[in-house]
Scaffold this active site. Structure first.
Site, PDB file in Angstrom:
ATOM      1  N   GLY A 265     -14.201 -20.944  -5.823  1.00 32.40           N
ATOM      2  CA  GLY A 265     -12.774 -21.226  -5.994  1.00 32.40           C
ATOM      3  C   GLY A 265     -12.180 -21.957  -4.818  1.00 32.40           C
ATOM      4  O   GLY A 265     -12.859 -22.739  -4.140  1.00 32.40           O
TER       5      GLY A 265
ATOM      6  N   LYS B 217     -14.232   0.516   5.541  1.00 30.06           N
ATOM      7  CA  LYS B 217     -13.206  -0.418   5.045  1.00 30.06           C
ATOM      8  C   LYS B 217     -13.506  -1.853   5.495  1.00 30.06           C
ATOM      9  O   LYS B 217     -13.504  -2.784   4.697  1.00 30.06           O
ATOM     10  CB  LYS B 217     -11.831   0.035   5.538  1.00 30.06           C
ATOM     11  CG  LYS B 217     -10.697  -0.906   5.201  1.00 30.06           C
ATOM     12  CD  LYS B 217     -10.441  -1.008   3.712  1.00 30.06           C
ATOM     13  CE  LYS B 217      -9.510  -2.152   3.416  1.00 30.06           C
ATOM     14  NZ  LYS B 217      -9.320  -2.384   1.997  1.00 30.06           N
TER      15      LYS B 217
ATOM     16  N   ASN C 152     -14.701  -5.087   3.031  1.00 28.66           N
ATOM     17  CA  ASN C 152     -13.964  -6.348   2.903  1.00 28.66           C
ATOM     18  C   ASN C 152     -14.785  -7.527   3.412  1.00 28.66           C
ATOM     19  O   ASN C 152     -14.760  -8.618   2.839  1.00 28.66           O
ATOM     20  CB  ASN C 152     -12.625  -6.275   3.648  1.00 28.66           C
ATOM     21  CG  ASN C 152     -11.540  -5.677   2.761  1.00 28.66           C
ATOM     22  OD1 ASN C 152     -11.807  -5.316   1.612  1.00 28.66           O
ATOM     23  ND2 ASN C 152     -10.332  -5.566   3.270  1.00 28.66           N
TER      24      ASN C 152
ATOM     25  N   LEU D  65      -7.302  -0.463  -2.777  1.00 23.89           N
ATOM     26  CA  LEU D  65      -6.626  -1.035  -3.955  1.00 23.89           C
ATOM     27  C   LEU D  65      -6.561  -2.555  -3.868  1.00 23.89           C
ATOM     28  O   LEU D  65      -6.565  -3.129  -2.777  1.00 23.89           O
ATOM     29  CB  LEU D  65      -5.217  -0.452  -4.113  1.00 23.89           C
ATOM     30  CG  LEU D  65      -4.146  -0.687  -3.042  1.00 23.89           C
ATOM     31  CD1 LEU D  65      -3.547  -2.078  -3.101  1.00 23.89           C
ATOM     32  CD2 LEU D  65      -3.055   0.333  -3.191  1.00 23.89           C
TER      33      LEU D  65
ATOM     34  N   VAL E  22       0.825  -1.216   0.000  1.00 20.92           N
ATOM     35  CA  VAL E  22       0.000   0.000   0.000  1.00 20.92           C
ATOM     36  C   VAL E  22       0.862   1.270   0.000  1.00 20.92           C
ATOM     37  O   VAL E  22       0.666   2.173  -0.806  1.00 20.92           O
ATOM     38  CB  VAL E  22      -0.965  -0.008   1.207  1.00 20.92           C
ATOM     39  CG1 VAL E  22      -1.595   1.350   1.427  1.00 20.92           C
ATOM     40  CG2 VAL E  22      -2.064  -1.036   0.958  1.00 20.92           C
TER      41      VAL E  22
ATOM     42  N   CYS F 235      -5.421  -9.298   3.376  1.00 17.04           N
ATOM     43  CA  CYS F 235      -6.512  -8.451   3.884  1.00 17.04           C
ATOM     44  C   CYS F 235      -7.736  -9.224   4.365  1.00 17.04           C
ATOM     45  O   CYS F 235      -8.065  -9.168   5.539  1.00 17.04           O
ATOM     46  CB  CYS F 235      -6.918  -7.444   2.811  1.00 17.04           C
ATOM     47  SG  CYS F 235      -5.627  -6.224   2.540  1.00 17.04           S
TER      48      CYS F 235
ATOM     49  N   ARG G  18       0.759 -14.280   1.314  1.00 17.01           N
ATOM     50  CA  ARG G  18       0.150 -14.236   2.644  1.00 17.01           C
ATOM     51  C   ARG G  18      -1.232 -14.896   2.637  1.00 17.01           C
ATOM     52  O   ARG G  18      -2.082 -14.519   1.846  1.00 17.01           O
ATOM     53  CB  ARG G  18       0.072 -12.788   3.145  1.00 17.01           C
ATOM     54  CG  ARG G  18       1.441 -12.208   3.476  1.00 17.01           C
ATOM     55  CD  ARG G  18       1.376 -10.778   3.946  1.00 17.01           C
ATOM     56  NE  ARG G  18       1.194  -9.831   2.867  1.00 17.01           N
ATOM     57  CZ  ARG G  18       1.228  -8.502   3.022  1.00 17.01           C
ATOM     58  NH1 ARG G  18       1.438  -7.990   4.215  1.00 17.01           N
ATOM     59  NH2 ARG G  18       1.048  -7.697   1.991  1.00 17.01           N
TER      60      ARG G  18
ATOM     61  N   ASP H 176      10.761   3.872   5.730  1.00 16.75           N
ATOM     62  CA  ASP H 176      10.495   2.523   6.230  1.00 16.75           C
ATOM     63  C   ASP H 176      11.592   2.187   7.242  1.00 16.75           C
ATOM     64  O   ASP H 176      12.706   2.710   7.152  1.00 16.75           O
ATOM     65  CB  ASP H 176      10.515   1.519   5.068  1.00 16.75           C
ATOM     66  CG  ASP H 176       9.692   0.271   5.369  1.00 16.75           C
ATOM     67  OD1 ASP H 176       8.631   0.094   4.763  1.00 16.75           O
ATOM     68  OD2 ASP H 176      10.122  -0.519   6.245  1.00 16.75           O
TER      69      ASP H 176
HETATM   70  P1  NAD Z   1       3.236  -4.588   4.062  1.00 18.92           P
HETATM   71  O1  NAD Z   1       3.527  -5.574   5.132  1.00 18.92           O
HETATM   72  O2  NAD Z   1       3.448  -4.950   2.635  1.00 18.92           O
HETATM   73  O3  NAD Z   1       4.059  -3.260   4.327  1.00 18.92           O
HETATM   74  C1  NAD Z   1       4.181  -2.642   5.577  1.00 18.92           C
HETATM   75  C2  NAD Z   1       5.498  -1.871   5.592  1.00 18.92           C
HETATM   76  O4  NAD Z   1       5.540  -1.079   6.776  1.00 18.92           O
HETATM   77  C3  NAD Z   1       6.744  -2.759   5.606  1.00 18.92           C
HETATM   78  O5  NAD Z   1       7.626  -2.356   4.584  1.00 18.92           O
HETATM   79  C4  NAD Z   1       7.355  -2.512   7.007  1.00 18.92           C
HETATM   80  O6  NAD Z   1       8.768  -2.586   7.013  1.00 18.92           O
HETATM   81  C5  NAD Z   1       6.879  -1.097   7.266  1.00 18.92           C
HETATM   82  N1  NAD Z   1       6.872  -0.721   8.699  1.00 18.92           N
HETATM   83  C6  NAD Z   1       6.420  -1.451   9.745  1.00 18.92           C
HETATM   84  N2  NAD Z   1       6.563  -0.740  10.890  1.00 18.92           N
HETATM   85  C7  NAD Z   1       7.097   0.461  10.552  1.00 18.92           C
HETATM   86  C8  NAD Z   1       7.457   1.628  11.277  1.00 18.92           C
HETATM   87  N3  NAD Z   1       7.288   1.689  12.603  1.00 18.92           N
HETATM   88  N4  NAD Z   1       7.995   2.651  10.614  1.00 18.92           N
HETATM   89  C9  NAD Z   1       8.167   2.586   9.278  1.00 18.92           C
HETATM   90  N5  NAD Z   1       7.838   1.528   8.521  1.00 18.92           N
HETATM   91  C10 NAD Z   1       7.303   0.474   9.158  1.00 18.92           C
HETATM   92  O7  NAD Z   1       1.713  -4.158   4.300  1.00 18.92           O
HETATM   93  P2  NAD Z   1       0.632  -3.713   3.193  1.00 18.92           P
HETATM   94  O8  NAD Z   1       0.109  -4.907   2.491  1.00 18.92           O
HETATM   95  O9  NAD Z   1       1.179  -2.583   2.429  1.00 18.92           O
HETATM   96  O10 NAD Z   1      -0.533  -3.187   4.144  1.00 18.92           O
HETATM   97  C11 NAD Z   1      -0.430  -1.986   4.859  1.00 18.92           C
HETATM   98  C12 NAD Z   1      -1.804  -1.639   5.404  1.00 18.92           C
HETATM   99  O11 NAD Z   1      -2.717  -1.397   4.326  1.00 18.92           O
HETATM  100  C13 NAD Z   1      -2.450  -2.738   6.231  1.00 18.92           C
HETATM  101  O12 NAD Z   1      -3.195  -2.159   7.258  1.00 18.92           O
HETATM  102  C14 NAD Z   1      -3.373  -3.431   5.244  1.00 18.92           C
HETATM  103  O13 NAD Z   1      -4.469  -4.058   5.876  1.00 18.92           O
HETATM  104  C15 NAD Z   1      -3.849  -2.259   4.416  1.00 18.92           C
HETATM  105  N6  NAD Z   1      -4.292  -2.608   3.066  1.00 18.92           N
HETATM  106  C16 NAD Z   1      -3.581  -3.492   2.312  1.00 18.92           C
HETATM  107  C17 NAD Z   1      -3.979  -3.795   1.023  1.00 18.92           C
HETATM  108  C18 NAD Z   1      -3.232  -4.804   0.181  1.00 18.92           C
HETATM  109  O14 NAD Z   1      -3.752  -5.196  -0.865  1.00 18.92           O
HETATM  110  N7  NAD Z   1      -2.024  -5.225   0.556  1.00 18.92           N
HETATM  111  C19 NAD Z   1      -5.106  -3.155   0.476  1.00 18.92           C
HETATM  112  C20 NAD Z   1      -5.790  -2.220   1.251  1.00 18.92           C
HETATM  113  C21 NAD Z   1      -5.371  -1.962   2.545  1.00 18.92           C
END
Ligand code: NAD
Length: 413
Positions: A257, A208, A212, A154, A11, A264, A331, A30
């Site tokens: 499926g 949200k 979902n 997304l 995201v 998520c 995941r 990050d």
């Molecule tokens: P992800 O695990 O891919 O990425 C999270 C990132 O945050 C990692 O790179 C990690 O190193 C970093 N991080 C963790 N703690 C940190 C800190 N204290 N400071 C700085 N960086 C830090 O997660 P994601 O899939 O991108 O999801 C992020 C959020 O968005 C979640 O809440 C998820 O539910 C939500 N979300 C995800 C999707 C999806 O399709 N993946 C879609 C909509 C919403």
């Protein structure tokens, strides 16, 4: 606007890059130094169609940068997006430790008015806690700030398109000043047919989870319909088509499926059930949705066993490992359950996935990966199609039959 995006995962990286594309000045931070140094060398941590090109261009045009220096980027910014992970914690509750740790850092670096945007998926009431933590950690400084909820919708595999051309942008904000800032940020994408919806913060947080949970419910519903279809001799594909022609139902998310997976739906359904429990309610439908999904993931290998009762010592091919096509994300992928069951039966697995192979092998070092789907079939007594990648649609069925030792195929999609 000067935007800091915290978290460069699926995201954060997509949001940061697209916000730069919209003309904002974006710095992504990050705690993962390896990720940031790779990004600074033009190496992306994830596979997402179209993203690499967009990252490289926006870096070149100096609207996008990557850093581990959280403090200075936060002080520099006008807006901070929190896009860190919120994985499943104890008893299904969302683990908000990363969000809260970011909130503390924001408090320490609060030097002028900032809008803090919760982009991570977080339970209702989290924005209030984030605001409280910022206040507690700002050492008594009287600096104005607003916390806004801006959940992300997304889909992995379509993330760039979904961000730049969303169905809707939901913004929960309680101050006019913050609403104005959010309008400025998203100015490039708001159109009549893609409305920006403003609401209160708690409703935005709820939208949200409710969205979902509804999508997960449709999947489990159709999987139960499919199970009945199999017993009664109806074709679930036609049934879904016939249902989807009803405008009140619509054709999307009616595909039976191997069950839903990904980062998520499973955790968000759990967190929503937990929120209900914390508020002395029961979310009975969602408990059933989860149970059905679990059974569905476990139902694929028994189908293969019907065709091939003795699996021990056999080789089985798996096509597709990621939880859905066009992503490398493993995941909670249904493939995990299928692989565990096959290994427990003493099977050797030949696997092919266009991009998720290496991520899958981190989970299962014994997995044998193949560079082509047809090659994976050689010497196998069966094939399970786990993820519906386009790559599998037009392969020659005759050749598939010839390459398999025994032509046993379970199409889980
Ligand atoms: P992800 O695990 O891919 O990425 C999270 C990132 O945050 C990692 O790179 C990690 O190193 C970093 N991080 C963790 N703690 C940190 C800190 N204290 N400071 C700085 N960086 C830090 O997660 P994601 O899939 O991108 O999801 C992020 C959020 O968005 C979640 O809440 C998820 O539910 C939500 N979300 C995800 C999707 C999806 O399709 N993946 C879609 C909509 C919403």
């Amino acid at each position: 606007m000067k935007i800091c995006v915290v978290g460069t995962g699926y995201v954060g990286l997509v949001a940061g890059t697209c916000l730069a594309e919209l003309g904002n000045e974006v710095k992504c931070v990050d705690i993962d130094q390896n990720k940031i140094s790779n990004l600074n060398s033009g190496i992306l941590p994830i596979y997402e169609p179209g993203l690499e090109e967009l990252v490289l261009r926006n870096v070149k045009e100096k609207r996008l940068a990557f850093s581990t220096d959280v403090n200075s980027v936060m002080s520099w910014s006008e807006v901070i997006f929190i896009a860190v992970g919120t994985p499943e914690g104890k008893e299904g509750k969302a683990d908000l430790s990363a969000v809260f740790s970011v909130a503390k850092s924001i408090g320490k670096n609060l030097n002028n008015y900032k809008v803090i945007v919760d982009k991570s998926t977080v339970p209702v009431g989290t924005a209030d806690k984030v605001a409280e933590l910022i206040r507690q950690n700002s050492s008594g400084k009287i600096v104005e700030f607003d916390v806004v909820s801006n959940p992300e919708f997304l889909r992995e595999g379509e993330a760039v398109n979904d961000f730049l051309f969303p169905n809707r942008v939901v913004i929960g904000a309680n101050s006019e000043k913050a609403k104005h800032v959010m309008r400025e940020i998203y100015r490039g994408i708001e159109r009549i047919d893609r409305p920006m919806m403003f609401t209160d913060i708690k409703s935005a947080e709820m939208i949200k989870y409710a969205s979902n949970a509804m999508l997960a419910t449709r999947i489990s519903f159709m999987n139960e319909v499919a199970m009945l279809c199999e017993k009664l001799g109806a074709d679930v594909k036609d049934v879904a088509k016939g249902m989807g022609l009803d405008e009140r139902i619509g054709p999307r998310f009616l595909q039976a499926g191997a069950g839903y997976g990904g980062s998520c739906f499973p955790k968000d359904v759990q967190a929503f059930i937990h929120t209900a429990k914390e508020n002395n309610s029961e979310f009975k439908i969602l408990e059933a949705v989860e149970e059905v999904n679990d059974l569905q993931k476990k139902s694929i290998v028994p189908k293969l066993k019907k065709l091939l009762p003795e699996l021990k010592g056999k080789k089985i091919a798996l096509w597709g490992l990621a939880f859905k096509p066009k992503t490398d994300d493993m995941r909670e992928a249904p493939a995990i359950t299928i692989i565990e069951q096959l290994f427990a039966e003493g099977v050797k697995i030949h696997a092919f996935d266009p991009v998720a192979g290496e991520n899958a092998r981190k989970l299962f070092p014994k997995l044998e990966l193949f560079p082509e789907p047809l090659e994976a079939l050689k010497g196998c007594s069966g094939l399970i199609i786990v993820t519906e990648w386009n790559e599998f649609r037009n392969l020659d069925k005759k050749q598939i039959k010839e390459l398999l030792l025994e032509p046993n195929i379970v199409d889980a999609r």
